[in-house]
Scaffold this active site. Structure first.
Site, short mmCIF file in Angstrom:
data_model
loop_
_atom_site.label_atom_id
_atom_site.label_comp_id
_atom_site.label_asym_id
_atom_site.label_seq_id
_atom_site.Cartn_x
_atom_site.Cartn_y
_atom_site.Cartn_z
N ARG A 142 -0.92 8.38 1.42
CA ARG A 142 -2.07 8.71 1.31
C ARG A 142 -2.29 9.94 1.11
O ARG A 142 -3.11 10.95 0.67
CB ARG A 142 -2.79 8.72 2.49
CG ARG A 142 -4.24 8.48 2.44
CD ARG A 142 -4.97 7.45 3.19
NE ARG A 142 -5.01 5.97 2.75
CZ ARG A 142 -4.74 4.76 3.47
NH1 ARG A 142 -4.80 5.25 5.20
NH2 ARG A 142 -4.57 3.55 3.67
N HIS A 182 -11.02 10.17 6.39
CA HIS A 182 -10.15 8.52 6.42
C HIS A 182 -10.11 8.45 8.08
O HIS A 182 -10.64 6.86 9.13
CB HIS A 182 -9.99 7.93 5.68
CG HIS A 182 -9.77 6.82 5.89
ND1 HIS A 182 -10.34 5.72 5.30
CD2 HIS A 182 -8.39 5.76 5.71
CE1 HIS A 182 -9.94 4.54 5.36
NE2 HIS A 182 -8.67 4.52 5.67
N GLU A 226 0.94 -1.37 -0.65
CA GLU A 226 0.11 -0.02 -0.13
C GLU A 226 1.12 1.80 0.15
O GLU A 226 1.91 1.41 -0.14
CB GLU A 226 -0.84 -0.29 1.19
CG GLU A 226 -1.43 -1.27 0.77
CD GLU A 226 -3.21 -1.29 2.22
OE1 GLU A 226 -2.95 0.10 2.79
OE2 GLU A 226 -3.32 -2.15 2.83
N HIS A 237 -9.46 9.23 2.70
CA HIS A 237 -8.86 8.24 1.89
C HIS A 237 -8.95 8.87 -0.14
O HIS A 237 -9.82 9.39 -0.19
CB HIS A 237 -9.42 7.16 1.53
CG HIS A 237 -9.01 5.97 1.40
ND1 HIS A 237 -8.97 5.93 -0.21
CD2 HIS A 237 -8.37 5.03 2.40
CE1 HIS A 237 -7.89 4.98 0.00
NE2 HIS A 237 -8.09 4.16 0.91
N ARG A 270 -1.50 8.64 8.49
CA ARG A 270 -0.99 7.58 9.19
C ARG A 270 -0.43 6.99 7.78
O ARG A 270 -1.18 7.64 6.68
CB ARG A 270 -2.33 7.39 10.14
CG ARG A 270 -1.94 5.61 9.97
CD ARG A 270 -3.48 5.12 10.71
NE ARG A 270 -4.92 5.28 10.01
CZ ARG A 270 -4.77 4.13 8.50
NH1 ARG A 270 -4.06 3.84 8.35
NH2 ARG A 270 -6.07 4.84 8.52
C1 SIN Z 1 -7.68 0.87 1.89
O1 SIN Z 1 -7.89 -0.52 2.21
O2 SIN Z 1 -7.46 1.19 1.77
C2 SIN Z 1 -7.75 1.86 4.54
C3 SIN Z 1 -6.52 1.44 4.99
C4 SIN Z 1 -5.44 2.05 6.11
O3 SIN Z 1 -6.38 2.96 6.12
O4 SIN Z 1 -4.76 1.99 6.75
#
Ligand code: SIN
Length: 491
Positions: free
Chosen positions: A278, A336, A115, A231, A371
């Site tokens: 993010r 988010h 991610e 997000h 985060r």
């Molecule tokens: C996601 O699955 O994109 C969110 C994961 C997260 O908030 O760390």
């Protein structure tokens, strides 16, 4: 002393804390009833990506620390980050011992996804993109079987009981409207975040900063309230306040953000492109939408076994008339995660004796200004267990507990007023901020006695004040360009 430790909230942090508090009796309070499949109004149930832990060959806790600090704009409390990351592998083992079955690869090893902000594949997941629900279901079963825990669901904690300077209990209201005072050895808030104060969120709509409001009423200091993570890829549908999440793991698997003309949005913006931290991706998507270019997530080329890898995303897309296998998905940023919260130390202790906090409602500085992806479920396990064990030992001195008062955060807003507050918060505390919009929002709430006197309005005002006080752009708190220049010039 026979009073139990009262834990408010039954998401991952609250459940882990309840288990770790043994043998101290625990009274666990939450609003929605516990159900076997882990469905509840806890945000944990909606978490898709998984849990970050340095398990891959060549990865290390040090690398996880470094990625967390970069994502957090170096605003993090380093000791909090180091504790989290060095506990990652142990947390995964402990969850497996609680009955969580993580996904495995072809040779039977834990399957690791990637991610944003992570330099390598580091995300353990369950049921494809159903990680939060699977973890919650396993922990729910464990807590239901634990003899030291009494679980009362369907109740709302609407005030804290304070004796002298120490929190000594709570006032609860049942669904039928009956109020009752409950005494505690200590109160641990694990009530989650604030996404439900925004016009668009990936959180449950009920995540309206309830724990923050309770702590504010008890005069507990807050920390970093201005930092709200958006997000970048919520599915842009007109379905109410909560929008379906399109997990970042899709971009980890190769999905690409493009504008309506097909131009890749993240190309040339950051070396990690679609897997940049993010806050950076969210601002890019926001700017593309503001300028009319549009923003779409392209997954058509992925060639995945969707039913197996991303069943939640697939079902959500189908429910809204989209097919990620054949068409681009319209996206927008949505509130988010709240990096800020009740100021606590690494044991979850606030400055008010007897009041503890853990998980999203708390801030020990772990996440800094933004985060790192998939660090929040890990936080729930690692700090939930640490704080639960610590709070279980808490015993405030009864001699100091004389005068009794009720820390009442104020009323809950009716739907129409809540909708006005959400519009105001969404416009002023978004991914790109302007001082004029923040001042206008403070005035708007302050001038409306109903909003200003409500629990949600007080939390929103505290967040707006924190945003107004931060002069520079940092992580998720980002001034529009001219504002940043003004702030520099007047510094
Ligand atoms: C996601 O699955 O994109 C969110 C994961 C997260 O908030 O760390």
């Amino acid at each position: 002393m026979n009073a139990p430790l009262i834990i408010v909230g039954a998401g991952i942090a609250g459940l882990c804390a309840a288990l770790a508090a043994a043998p101290r009796p625990v009274l666990l309070l939450n609003r929605s009833p516990p159900v076997r499949d882990g469905g509840s109004d806890a945000a944990t149930a909606l978490a898709q990506g998984g849990i970050a832990a340095a398990l891959a060959a060549g990865d290390s806790a040090e690398a996880h620390v470094a990625d967390t600090l970069v994502a957090g704009a170096q605003h993090n409390e380093r000791s909090a980050v180091e504790y989290l990351c060095t506990q990652g592998a142990h947390a995964i083992e402990w969850l497996q011992a609680q009955g969580v079955e993580f996904d495995r690869d072809a040779i039977g090893a834990l399957a690791l996804g990637r991610e944003g902000g992570h330099r390598c594949a580091r995300i353990v997941h369950a049921g494809g993109d159903a990680s939060g629900a699977r973890v919650l279901a396993a922990l729910t079963r464990r807590v239901q079987a634990a003899r030291h825990v009494r679980w009362r669901s369907g109740v709302e904690v609407n005030a804290l009981l304070v004796r002298g300077d120490a929190v000594a209990g709570v006032r609860v209201r049942s669904l039928g409207g009956r109020e009752q005072f409950l005494t505690a050895s200590a109160v641990l808030l694990a009530t989650g975040g604030v996404g439900g104060l925004f016009a668009a969120t990936t959180n449950p709509e009920s995540a309206q900063g309830r724990g923050l409001a309770l702590a504010l009423a008890a005069h507990a200091p807050m920390r970093d309230l201005e930092f709200v993570q958006f997000h970048p890829t919520a599915l842009a549908v007109q379905s109410g306040v909560r929008l379906p999440l399109l997990t970042e793991a899709l971009r980890g698997a190769g999905a690409v953000l493009r504008d309506a003309a097909g131009v890749a949005l993240m190309q040339g913006v950051h070396e990690l492109a679609d897997l940049a931290p993010r806050d950076i991706v969210a601002r890019c998507v926001f700017a593309a939408l503001q300028s009319g270019r549009g923003a779409f997530l392209h997954c058509e080329h992925l060639g995945l076994d969707w039913e197996h890898a991303f069943p939640t995303v697939l079902a959500q897309c189908h429910a809204h008339g989209f097919d990620p296998r054949t068409q681009p998905l319209p996206v927008q940023p949505a509130a988010h995660f709240h990096m800020g919260g009740i100021a606590v130390d690494l044991d979850g202790r606030s400055s008010v004796p007897g009041l503890y906090a853990v998980g999203e409602v708390a801030c020990n500085g772990l996440h800094g200004a933004n985060r790192l992806a998939s660090n929040s479920l890990l936080e729930g396990v690692v700090y939930g267990r640490r704080v639960g064990a610590h709070a279980a030992k808490s015993a405030t001195d009864p001699l100091r507990r004389r005068t009794l008062w009720i820390a009442d955060p104020g009323h809950a807003l009716e739907p129409e007023a809540l909708a006005r507050l959400r519009r105001c918060v969404g416009e002023s505390l978004g991914p790109l901020r302007a001082r004029q919009r923040i001042d206008a929002a403070r005035h708007f709430i302050g001038a409306d006695a109903n909003l200003a006197g409500s629990a949600q309005g007080k939390v929103a005002l505290a967040m707006l004040e924190a945003a107004a006080a931060r002069r520079e752009s940092l992580g998720a708190h980002h001034w529009e360009v001219n504002e940043a220049i003004d702030a520099t010039q007047s510094a």
